[in-house]
Design a protein around this motif. Sequence first.
Motif, mmCIF file in Angstrom:
data_model
loop_
_atom_site.group_PDB
_atom_site.id
_atom_site.type_symbol
_atom_site.label_atom_id
_atom_site.label_comp_id
_atom_site.label_asym_id
_atom_site.label_seq_id
_atom_site.Cartn_x
_atom_site.Cartn_y
_atom_site.Cartn_z
ATOM 1 N N LEU A 279 0.713 -1.235 -0.248
ATOM 2 C CA LEU A 279 0.362 0.275 0.009
ATOM 3 C C LEU A 279 0.630 1.637 0.052
ATOM 4 O O LEU A 279 0.452 1.940 -1.218
ATOM 5 C CB LEU A 279 -0.698 0.403 1.622
ATOM 6 N N SER A 280 2.259 1.236 0.304
ATOM 7 C CA SER A 280 3.554 2.544 0.930
ATOM 8 C C SER A 280 3.641 2.722 -0.696
ATOM 9 O O SER A 280 4.071 3.421 -1.068
ATOM 10 C CB SER A 280 4.047 2.187 1.780
ATOM 11 N N ILE B 3 0.157 4.415 -2.521
ATOM 12 C CA ILE B 3 0.047 5.752 -1.578
ATOM 13 C C ILE B 3 1.217 6.845 -2.694
ATOM 14 O O ILE B 3 1.450 7.982 -3.059
ATOM 15 C CB ILE B 3 0.158 5.494 -0.767
ATOM 16 N N ILE C 288 4.324 7.568 6.468
ATOM 17 C CA ILE C 288 3.287 7.007 6.151
ATOM 18 C C ILE C 288 3.756 6.658 7.639
ATOM 19 O O ILE C 288 4.649 5.814 8.428
ATOM 20 C CB ILE C 288 3.631 5.601 5.030
ATOM 21 N N HIS D 241 -0.504 10.432 4.350
ATOM 22 C CA HIS D 241 -1.856 10.030 3.048
ATOM 23 C C HIS D 241 -2.273 8.809 3.455
ATOM 24 O O HIS D 241 -2.896 7.854 2.748
ATOM 25 C CB HIS D 241 -1.693 9.782 1.699
ATOM 26 N N LEU D 242 -0.938 7.362 4.433
ATOM 27 C CA LEU D 242 -1.818 6.390 4.796
ATOM 28 C C LEU D 242 -1.720 6.509 6.361
ATOM 29 O O LEU D 242 -0.473 6.753 6.673
ATOM 30 C CB LEU D 242 -1.112 5.544 4.219
ATOM 31 N N ILE E 30 -1.193 2.405 9.114
ATOM 32 C CA ILE E 30 -2.161 1.593 8.742
ATOM 33 C C ILE E 30 -1.028 0.605 9.441
ATOM 34 O O ILE E 30 0.327 1.190 10.218
ATOM 35 C CB ILE E 30 -1.252 0.601 7.185
ATOM 36 N N GLY F 147 -6.072 -0.163 8.005
ATOM 37 C CA GLY F 147 -5.497 0.678 7.391
ATOM 38 C C GLY F 147 -6.548 1.940 6.980
ATOM 39 O O GLY F 147 -7.184 1.267 6.462
ATOM 40 N N LEU G 84 -6.870 5.579 5.013
ATOM 41 C CA LEU G 84 -5.600 6.469 4.063
ATOM 42 C C LEU G 84 -6.726 8.567 3.839
ATOM 43 O O LEU G 84 -8.245 7.820 4.319
ATOM 44 C CB LEU G 84 -6.530 5.472 2.500
ATOM 45 N N LEU H 255 -9.466 -0.905 1.398
ATOM 46 C CA LEU H 255 -7.696 -1.196 1.189
ATOM 47 C C LEU H 255 -7.726 -2.225 0.105
ATOM 48 O O LEU H 255 -6.479 -1.964 -0.745
ATOM 49 C CB LEU H 255 -7.040 -1.702 2.499
ATOM 50 N N LYS I 95 -8.245 -0.457 -2.853
ATOM 51 C CA LYS I 95 -6.399 0.488 -3.890
ATOM 52 C C LYS I 95 -6.080 -0.859 -4.865
ATOM 53 O O LYS I 95 -4.846 -0.496 -5.576
ATOM 54 C CB LYS I 95 -5.943 1.063 -2.679
#
Length: 468
Positions: A238-239, A242, A251, A298-299, A301, A307, A309, A321, A324
């Motif tokens: 996810l990092s 993003i 993050i 922006h994240l 988690i 998590g 956003l 999540l 995404k």
Amino acid sequence: MDKRLMAFYFQDAVSQGLMSAGVDVLHFGLASTPAMFNSTLTENEEVRCPVDGSIMITASHLPYNRNGFKFFTNAGGLGKADIKDILERASEIYKKFTGEGLQKSQGRSASVRRVDYMAIYASDLVQAVRKAAGNKEKPLEGFHIVVDAGNGAGGFFVDKVLKPLGAVTSGSQFLEPNGMFPNHIPNPEDKAAMRAITQAVLSNKADLGIIFDTDVDRSAAVDSAGRELNRNRLIALLSAIILEEHPGTTIVTDSVTSDGLTVFIEKKLGGKHHRFKRGYKNVIDEAIRLNSIGEESHLAIETSGHGALKENHWLDDGAYLMVKLLNKLASARASGMEGGSKVLTNLVDDLQEAAVTVELRLKIDQNHVDLKGGFFREYGEAVLKHLENVVDSDPKLVKAPVNYEGIRVSGFGGWFLLRLSLHDPVLPLNIEAPSHDEAVKLALAVHEAVREFRALDTSSLDKFIHRT
């Protein structure tokens, strides 16, 4: 509510109380925790949204005989101070409670209405994926995606999200809600649960597997080769997504994330890793705080699969999540890229992962004479302070220069973190190392420092050290 055995009882009791105060009530039926928060934001007069507040009846991944409430306003989930205030008010009301007062309150004008809000919430998820793929009607056509809902509230994701997007979903399992959770604990951190979704992916030759916890505020995934995308891997994935959208952003994670994740976020992706405390509310609140002082994040988690956003109102939403990830698959397909879930796993190929990862729990005996009538938190803090002093005098160990929870120490090619549990008389110990021998060396350093604390049960630590 989720499908817990006493959910209807609590729903009726809460509704009666709310109506007695003149409050109109909407019943959403089987729903997810994220959807309940989302209902405070949705603009839809037909279903009387946005609502002023919402209550989710759930105990998340805890055993079937537990239950509880999660409260939301449009500012997010209520925190400890809010809950304490509610309990104190309820206690005062109860002291003055009479049968006659109940009869009078029941005469106040209020209503109950049933609303299929999950259809609205799921439709928003579908639209988010279509938008990412250039407004294509079925952007997941040709993808085979299986879902494991663990008999919780996440079964909607198959019929109301994946199928409208064109995905094949055969092999999805445990979609039927069952408050006894007969197949496995609905928990993306549970080994049996992850084995179940992994087996489903491999048996059905699926492109991707998705698993939710009971109330769908946590999730994880499995790629087509059976590789688990949870904990540090999910955070890394996810990092990567993003930071493509918001280069250089911060993050925010919980305290038990790996050193390898920090290297991945900062050296590979060009972002900033802000390691904070355990507790998803802590992590989310810290990300909000950073934004308020000018540091873009922006994240937020946790390794648990919680998590949130910024683009989704800082709601910890397991379904969002996964959306995404689906967005990434759909947009890659729209741009001519093939390869199924390799589009995702390729993003985390450079994540360094420790060979040995272990979490041990050192329990504090609250009845031990050494506590001398004090609270376990005071005893736990004394253990941590002594460990800190020992580490400072050991040249082979290096204390983390910035740390917000417990004592985090590097040495022997790995690291350990000893912290005090948020709720229980326990000191969890996390260790990561390149080999078992190095992990034992770290464990021995902790053991040597804490052995004089007789109220601390170190049996799990002893067992790990002496394991061949």
